[in-house]
Motif scaffolding. Sequence first.
Motif, mmCIF file in Angstrom:
data_model
loop_
_atom_site.group_PDB
_atom_site.id
_atom_site.type_symbol
_atom_site.label_atom_id
_atom_site.label_comp_id
_atom_site.label_asym_id
_atom_site.label_seq_id
_atom_site.Cartn_x
_atom_site.Cartn_y
_atom_site.Cartn_z
ATOM 1 N N UNK A 31 95.599 -27.553 -48.345
ATOM 2 C CA UNK A 31 95.772 -28.454 -49.495
ATOM 3 C C UNK A 31 97.201 -28.414 -50.030
ATOM 4 N N UNK A 32 97.771 -27.223 -50.255
ATOM 5 C CA UNK A 32 99.165 -27.217 -50.716
ATOM 6 C C UNK A 32 100.137 -27.810 -49.704
ATOM 7 N N UNK A 33 99.892 -27.575 -48.425
ATOM 8 C CA UNK A 33 100.777 -28.127 -47.389
ATOM 9 C C UNK A 33 100.737 -29.644 -47.415
ATOM 10 N N UNK A 34 99.548 -30.220 -47.528
ATOM 11 C CA UNK A 34 99.416 -31.682 -47.570
ATOM 12 C C UNK A 34 100.149 -32.233 -48.789
ATOM 13 N N UNK A 35 99.960 -31.587 -49.954
ATOM 14 C CA UNK A 35 100.643 -32.050 -51.166
ATOM 15 C C UNK A 35 102.157 -31.994 -51.002
ATOM 16 N N UNK A 36 102.651 -30.909 -50.440
ATOM 17 C CA UNK A 36 104.098 -30.754 -50.267
ATOM 18 C C UNK A 36 104.642 -31.770 -49.271
ATOM 19 N N UNK A 37 103.962 -31.949 -48.141
ATOM 20 C CA UNK A 37 104.449 -32.882 -47.113
ATOM 21 C C UNK A 37 104.444 -34.311 -47.639
ATOM 22 N N UNK A 38 103.354 -34.727 -48.271
ATOM 23 C CA UNK A 38 103.294 -36.080 -48.838
ATOM 24 C C UNK A 38 104.370 -36.242 -49.906
#
Length: 183
Positions: free
Chosen positions: A53-60
């Motif tokens: 979840x944090x990775x997706x938020x950061x990448x987006x």
Amino acid sequence: MGVEGGMKCVKYLLFFFNFIFWLCGLTLIVLGVLVQVAVHNTVVINNVSASSAPIVLIVVGVVVFFIAFFGCCGAWKESYCMVTMLKCCGVINATDWRGNFGPGTNSVPDSCCVNDTAGCGQGAMEDSSKVHQMGCQTVVEELLKKNIMWVIVAALVIAFLQIMGIIFACMLMRGIRSGYEVM
């Protein structure tokens, strides 16, 4: 030479909305880092599956941040290169403009040209060295297919923001109603 009249308004609106998106991208990056710290008590990502979840938020957030940044710069500096992305002509192909644009039947808008210069589309409809032959519908479909995951993520983020807006509106409505009941 700068833009004049109504296009100046469009320029500032484009800058404003790109700036808002830039702030949203920055917010997503910060939110991703905060979620990572809250869940794992560290900024370092040790287990990718546990930190999805944090990775997706950061990448987006990073993607939105950079696209909006270039949009802001492009609008402010009036850079054609920074505010355009689809290299296409017409809906299906360049011949969609036949008889509908300019003098003669073989002209296309200058924005269809490989090298956009004044009058470059005059009589150049079928010259693939001068005019993009692929239609914009095909280009957009290919772009969406290639980036379907990002399209889904963007849709989910927008849906989440809209739901949060509804929740905040309901909370405000309830607070206003309870304020009237007290009086």
